[in-house]
Design a protein around this motif. Structure first.
Motif, PDB file in Angstrom:
ATOM      1  N   ASP A 119      49.091  -2.590  54.906  1.00 56.17           N
ATOM      2  CA  ASP A 119      47.698  -3.006  54.697  1.00 56.17           C
ATOM      3  C   ASP A 119      47.581  -4.142  53.682  1.00 56.17           C
ATOM      4  N   ASN A 120      48.443  -4.152  52.649  1.00 55.58           N
ATOM      5  CA  ASN A 120      48.312  -5.187  51.627  1.00 55.58           C
ATOM      6  C   ASN A 120      48.749  -6.569  52.097  1.00 55.58           C
TER       7      ASN A 120
ATOM      8  N   TRP B  14      49.289 -11.087  39.618  1.00 55.93           N
ATOM      9  CA  TRP B  14      48.994  -9.664  39.622  1.00 55.93           C
ATOM     10  C   TRP B  14      48.860  -9.188  41.058  1.00 55.93           C
ATOM     11  N   PHE B  15      49.112  -7.920  41.289  1.00 55.72           N
ATOM     12  CA  PHE B  15      48.988  -7.339  42.623  1.00 55.72           C
ATOM     13  C   PHE B  15      47.512  -7.074  42.906  1.00 55.72           C
ATOM     14  N   ARG B  16      46.947  -7.844  43.827  1.00 53.83           N
ATOM     15  CA  ARG B  16      45.530  -7.750  44.146  1.00 53.83           C
ATOM     16  C   ARG B  16      45.352  -7.718  45.665  1.00 53.83           C
TER      17      ARG B  16
ATOM     18  N   TYR C 265      46.344   5.012  54.219  1.00 56.51           N
ATOM     19  CA  TYR C 265      45.892   5.816  53.080  1.00 56.51           C
ATOM     20  C   TYR C 265      45.813   4.921  51.856  1.00 56.51           C
ATOM     21  N   ARG C 266      44.866   5.227  50.972  1.00 58.37           N
ATOM     22  CA  ARG C 266      44.590   4.376  49.808  1.00 58.37           C
ATOM     23  C   ARG C 266      45.786   4.300  48.867  1.00 58.37           C
TER      24      ARG C 266
ATOM     25  N   VAL D  66      45.505   1.803  45.080  1.00 54.18           N
ATOM     26  CA  VAL D  66      45.460   2.374  43.732  1.00 54.18           C
ATOM     27  C   VAL D  66      46.275   1.553  42.732  1.00 54.18           C
ATOM     28  N   PHE D  67      47.103   0.618  43.213  1.00 50.49           N
ATOM     29  CA  PHE D  67      47.918  -0.205  42.317  1.00 50.49           C
ATOM     30  C   PHE D  67      47.302  -1.578  42.039  1.00 50.49           C
TER      31      PHE D  67
END
Length: 433
Positions: free
Chosen positions: A190-191, A364-366, A376-377, A382-383
């Motif tokens: 997803d990211n 940064w991880f965004r 799932y989240r 969450v990170f």
């Protein structure tokens, strides 16, 4: 569809063989907590099976839980790594029996699944790809644990191809927009989604990762003790931890040595430096008068084909990684020397962007614009924020099924047990564009 199912079945066999190889050790090695940073190896072994049960057997196959009483024990968010050795874990024998039972049922679900269905868990075999990639990621985690164990003889080695000298130190990436992320890859996380245009000004990036030789020059010049080069939080971390060199390096007899999977050897000058934190990478870049590339810069340098106006799956094109392209899949238990993979160069001329060492970026991880959590989240969402820095490209320990130009990894800026290095960048002046 038969071909896809055969490829998935082969990938499932390969990843399980890998997990069993890395846990082919005495029970005492498997149940011990070798570091507060890592789980016992036996936890990882049962966890990959539990994850596969959750997402393939239950979510996709609708099968009743096999052992629901162990779900919380193998939930990575319920128990931090430092706590896991104290849990009533399955024994190595029980863990092997459990994951074997799960896998037999997974193959039955695969045989019956309609991988062309619109359900996103089925489409393209996503749920199976999720399980395969997850287990490969734990294979790399197992290797990091085996390195921290200090035990010799547990990890096979090999001989990487030779490096080569010469060539430009940096390459120019012209300015302009490029398409970051993906909408098309069926196993992408997803990211990595959605694909979106990013405008990136022209910049220069190192053709090759920073080597041990170059990093040793930073150490020799007092780089670790000069606060000018350090992020303030990083300098506090360095001072409090008395960090004076990359993890596993020691100085003796006027030269640097390293411990690699239980063996002590001279630090090879031509290899990319690894086991450095983001703070160390950032300090080196400042000392060198440069900076770490942004995540967008890294991805553009890795896979954007300006002439074709499209993103490539890998730096060399869309074909799968071969031994001539990249140091992946644990062909050797260390990075290949700089310049070892000219056939893997990206369109801009950068080399070794996939494999050998994960590369820290300044970002940064965004989430990407339009991000939607799936399935799932807790995998990505969450990170997000200003706690984890992005790494790209994979390492020698990364399996080809678990890396691509768009793949995003992330970790805390203090982490050094991972197989991470970096390369540096700088903005291009108007006269250079």
């Amino acid at each position: 569809m038969t071909d896809l199912k055969e490829r998935i079945a082969a990938a499932l066999r390969e990843v399980r063989d890998r997990s069993l190889t890395y846990t082919d050790a005495d029970d005492a090695v498997l149940v011990r907590r070798h570091s507060r940073l890592m789980s016992p190896l036996v936890w990882d072994l049962a966890h990959v099976g539990n994850y596969e049960e959750l997402w393939v057997l239950r979510a996709l196959g609708g099968i009743e839980p096999l052992r629901p009483e162990i779900d919380q024990m193998y939930d990575a968010f319920a128990h931090p790594r430092a706590e896991r050795a104290g849990l009533p874990l399955l024994t190595p024998r029980e863990a092997r029996a459990y994951i074997s039972g799960v896998r037999g049922r997974v193959l039955d679900v695969l045989d019956a699944a309609d991988l062309g269905a619109p359900d996103p868990l089925r489409a393209g075999g996503f749920a199976f790809g999720l399980a395969v990639q997850h287990e490969h990621q734990h294979g790399e985690t197992m290797l990091a644990t085996l390195q921290l164990s200090g035990r010799a003889g547990l990890v096979r080695d090999g001989e990487p191809p030779p490096g080569r000298s010469g060539g430009p130190a940096e390459v120019l990436v012209p300015g302009g927009p490029f398409l970051a992320g993906t909408d098309a890859l069926p196993w992408a996380y997803d990211n990595e989604r959605p694909a979106h245009l990013v405008e990136v000004p022209a910049f220069w990036i190192d053709r090759l990762p920073v080597t041990n030789e170059r990093f040793a020059e930073f150490v020799a010049d007092g780089g670790y003790t000069d606060p000018r080069w350090w992020d303030p939080a990083g300098y506090r971390w360095r001072r409090e931890g008395e960090v004076t060199a990359p993890l596993f390096w020691t100085r003796d007899g006027g030269r640097w040595w390293r411990t690699r999977f239980g063996r002590t050897e001279p630090v090879p000058p031509e290899e990319p430096v690894q086991h450095v934190s983001w703070y160390e990478a950032d300090a080196y870049a400042r000392w060198a008068g440069r900076r770490l590339p942004t995540e967008a810069e890294w991805e553009k340098a890795c896979g954007w084909d300006r002439a074709a106006g499209r993103a490539l799956l890998y730096p060399w094109g869309d074909g799968p990684p071969g031994p001539q392209h990249a140091g992946l899949g644990h062909r050797a238990a260390r990075p290949a020397p700089a310049g070892a993979y000219p056939a893997g160069a990206s369109p801009c001329g950068a080399e070794q962007m996939i494999g050998d060492v994960w590369e820290w970026t300044s970002s940064w991880f965004r989430p990407y614009p339009g991000f939607r959590a799936f399935p799932y989240r807790e995998y990505s969402e969450v990170f997000f924020g200003r706690t984890h820095r992005v790494l790209r490209g994979g390492s020698w320990a990364t399996h080809p099924d678990a890396v691509r130009t768009t793949f995003r990894n992330w970790d805390l800026p203090v982490r050094r047990q991972i197989f991470a290095g970096f390369r540096t960048a700088r903005a291009a002046g108007p006269e250079e564009c």
